[in-house]
Design a protein around this motif. Structure first.
Motif, mmCIF file in Angstrom:
data_model
loop_
_atom_site.group_PDB
_atom_site.id
_atom_site.type_symbol
_atom_site.label_atom_id
_atom_site.label_comp_id
_atom_site.label_asym_id
_atom_site.label_seq_id
_atom_site.Cartn_x
_atom_site.Cartn_y
_atom_site.Cartn_z
ATOM 1 N N GLN A 255 0.850 -1.181 0.000
ATOM 2 C CA GLN A 255 0.000 0.000 0.000
ATOM 3 C C GLN A 255 0.888 1.234 0.000
ATOM 4 O OE1 GLN A 255 -2.203 1.363 3.565
ATOM 5 N NE2 GLN A 255 -4.055 1.263 2.304
ATOM 6 N N ILE A 257 0.971 5.245 0.517
ATOM 7 C CA ILE A 257 0.226 6.355 1.101
ATOM 8 C C ILE A 257 0.972 7.642 0.796
ATOM 9 C CG2 ILE A 257 -0.842 7.287 3.176
ATOM 10 C CD1 ILE A 257 -0.680 4.530 4.421
ATOM 11 N N LYS A 263 -4.395 6.849 -0.805
ATOM 12 C CA LYS A 263 -3.893 5.472 -0.698
ATOM 13 C C LYS A 263 -4.165 4.698 -1.981
ATOM 14 C CE LYS A 263 -4.847 5.362 4.288
ATOM 15 N NZ LYS A 263 -5.610 4.699 5.369
ATOM 16 N N GLU A 294 -8.626 -1.821 10.322
ATOM 17 C CA GLU A 294 -8.498 -1.390 8.930
ATOM 18 C C GLU A 294 -7.156 -0.706 8.619
ATOM 19 O OE1 GLU A 294 -11.893 0.523 7.200
ATOM 20 O OE2 GLU A 294 -13.291 -0.455 8.569
ATOM 21 N N GLY A 295 -7.016 0.579 8.922
ATOM 22 C CA GLY A 295 -5.865 1.342 8.459
ATOM 23 C C GLY A 295 -4.656 1.288 9.378
ATOM 24 N N TYR A 296 -3.509 1.693 8.806
ATOM 25 C CA TYR A 296 -2.267 1.678 9.588
ATOM 26 C C TYR A 296 -2.354 2.638 10.761
ATOM 27 C CZ TYR A 296 2.676 1.408 10.716
ATOM 28 O OH TYR A 296 3.869 1.196 11.381
ATOM 29 N N VAL A 314 -2.861 -4.806 10.413
ATOM 30 C CA VAL A 314 -3.548 -3.923 9.470
ATOM 31 C C VAL A 314 -4.190 -4.770 8.374
ATOM 32 C CG1 VAL A 314 -3.275 -2.011 7.841
ATOM 33 C CG2 VAL A 314 -1.857 -2.109 9.917
ATOM 34 N N PHE A 316 -6.259 -3.135 6.109
ATOM 35 C CA PHE A 316 -6.342 -2.122 5.058
ATOM 36 C C PHE A 316 -7.749 -1.567 4.806
ATOM 37 C CE2 PHE A 316 -2.559 -4.658 4.044
ATOM 38 C CZ PHE A 316 -1.599 -3.675 4.175
ATOM 39 N N ASP A 317 -8.792 -2.381 4.802
ATOM 40 C CA ASP A 317 -10.135 -1.853 4.608
ATOM 41 C C ASP A 317 -11.154 -2.827 5.179
ATOM 42 O OD1 ASP A 317 -10.875 -3.798 2.512
ATOM 43 O OD2 ASP A 317 -9.516 -2.657 1.243
#
Length: 507
Positions: A255, A257, A263, A294-296, A314, A316-317
């Motif tokens: 990923q 960012i 992202k 979900e996110g970092y 993580v 991610f979503d």
């Protein structure tokens, strides 16, 4: 803390050991899964004959295929291209479905619509950038071709059945076999793309450098978090790189960012079930509790708050949380798993569902874990009661009106009508505030409650999960002692019987 009540509050799961009419044509090979498959157009009344020749049934594709060791000469007659075709109902039905989809504003390019019974995302006329607000499913496995489509932006739905096209058993079998072969080809091509992307991101690692707290990226600064081992950046130090691995430790994607928080993932890469563990995969073995979200930024915030007892993961979503939780459960069948969910209340108002909450709760149920969510100060994540309510229908009207006004060219009457459908500025401000108060990083950085509120909410979750882990270890130890005692008793009893029989023989 008492063991029995604690264990009773957490769902139990079955423990499992941890663990992917021209001349006859030549047989085409369409790869699917690990073995190539050749799909066959077998009419229902000929199924026994085909099975005797080595055909096997693929339940997912709803089609017969040439099994291992099959008599390929005998099966050649059922190749889709060798079937007698008096008409091509698939093309006529596909064209009819395509016309209906275009009428909904769907943008059909390439092979769309694909009539294979699978869900396909597709762009619509109202999309911006890479958005794909539409999806459809087209079926050819019934006597009448049928389909369903929906525009998620407008809410418009289509339930379609072909007009005047009734498929014979022969036609239906041929079309299903062709659709299965095309799907297998697409899956094989996707697998090749995924593998190529994996090799590309793996090579990319050599040019990156670990992030440290002295030189944070703009993303880390904006989120107020520290980097953990495994987080990377490039020489410019602007982009944050988050590698994603599967449960075997293979690096499939990364990923990226940007410095503005945007992202994206590596092109053509595999993401489903892949995750990033703050501090590295070894943390999964070391920590007694696993927490996934979900996110970092969310997971770094929770790692800082919960400390060493948790491995922070993580996903991610929201759409990937469930697959990641299942992968972690396979790796660690007995460890407590916490699912830290986003609370997407703004999405609930505009779309009618809360993806962060719903996906987190489903993931927790699937792995016997617990889902928990941030609680904000009054008014931060709530929609004001004094404002006119926002519903999905009202939001769709607002969105459509906004696009019409952006495009311009409206008459005075049309412009006035569009402006009436727009939400009020105070309604939009309330939505924006709700979107800014969604996850645990928002709780720590944006809420009036701040880090103290974060600690008050998450520490009990961590402590209870640690106690649960201890209780399970203790319970397992008791079972082992009991089992050893039972084994010893059986061994002792067997020895007594042996001596008794020996004594009888001696007498």
């Amino acid at each position: 803390m008492e063991t029995a009540p604690l264990l009773a509050r957490w769902p139990r799961r079955e423990e499992a050991a941890p663990q992917s009419q021209a001349a006859p044509a030549e047989l085409p090979v369409a790869p699917a899964h690990e073995e190539p498959r050749t799909y066959l157009a077998v009419p229902y009344i000929e199924r026994h004959q085909a099975k005797a020749a080595g055909a096997r049934w693929d339940g997912a594709a709803k089609s017969w295929y040439a099994g291992e060791g099959a008599d390929r000469d005998a099966l050649r007659k059922w190749l889709p291209e060798n079937q007698r075709q008096q008409q091509d109902p698939a093309m006529a039905a596909r064209d009819e479905f395509a016309q209906e989809l275009r009428g909904m504003g769907f943008i059909l390019e390439g092979e769309h619509p694909v009539m294979d019974g699978a869900t396909h995302r597709i762009a619509t006329a109202g999309d911006k950038g890479k958005e794909k607000a539409g999806f459809y499913v087209g079926h050819l496995d019934g006597h009448v071709p049928a389909g369903y489509a929906k525009d998620n932006r407008t809410g418009q739905e289509l339930r379609w059945k072909a007009k005047g096209y009734h498929l014979s058993d022969e036609d239906r079998a041929r079309l299903i076999a062709e659709a299965a072969a095309r799907r297998a080809e697409r899956e094989a091509e996707q697998q090749r793309q995924h593998e190529a992307a994996a090799q590309r991101v793996q090579r990319q690692l050599a040019a990156l450098q670990p992030l440290d707290s002295k030189h944070p990226t703009p993303y880390l600064q904006a989120k107020g978090i520290q980097p953990y081992p495994g987080l990377l950046t490039d020489q410019a130090g602007k982009t944050t790189f988050v590698p994603a691995y599967d449960k075997t430790g293979k690096h499939w994607t990364t990923q990226y960012i940007g410095d503005d928080g945007t992202k994206r993932f590596a092109k053509d890469s595999h993401k489903e079930g892949c995750f990033h563990v703050l501090g590295g995969m070894k943390e999964l073995d070391r920590a007694p509790v696993i927490v996934v979200g979900e996110g970092y930024a969310t997971m770094a915030t929770l790692k800082e708050a919960m400390g060493a007892p948790v491995a922070s993961v993580v996903a991610f979503d929201s759409g990937n949380v469930g697959a990641v939780a299942k992968a972690l459960r396979e790796l660690h069948p007995t460890k407590p798993i916490l699912v830290a969910g986003d609370d997407d209340r703004a999405v609930q108002l505009t779309q009618g569902f809360n993806p962060g909450r719903e996906k987190a709760e489903a993931a927790a149920r699937d792995v016997g874990g617990r889902a928990f969510f941030p609680v904000f100060a009054p008014g931060e994540a709530d929609y004001p009661r004094e404002l006119a309510p926002i519903t999905p229908a009202a939001w769709r009207l607002h969105d459509a009106a906004e696009r019409l006004l952006e495009q311009g060219g409206l008459s005075d009457k049309g412009r006035v009508a569009a402006e009436k459908d727009l939400l009020k500025p105070e309604q939009l401000a309330a939505l924006a505030r709700m979107k800014a108060h969604t996850d645990f990083n928002d709780l720590a950085q944006r809420s009036q409650l701040g880090r103290e509120g974060l600690l008050r909410q998450v520490m009990p979750e961590a402590q209870q999960a640690v106690e649960l882990h201890k209780a399970r270890v203790q319970e397992q130890a008791v079972k082992q002692v009991q089992q050893r005692g039972q084994d010893q008793s059986r061994s002792t009893g067997h020895g007594v019987q042996q001596r008794q029989r020996h004594g009888m023989r001696a007498g």
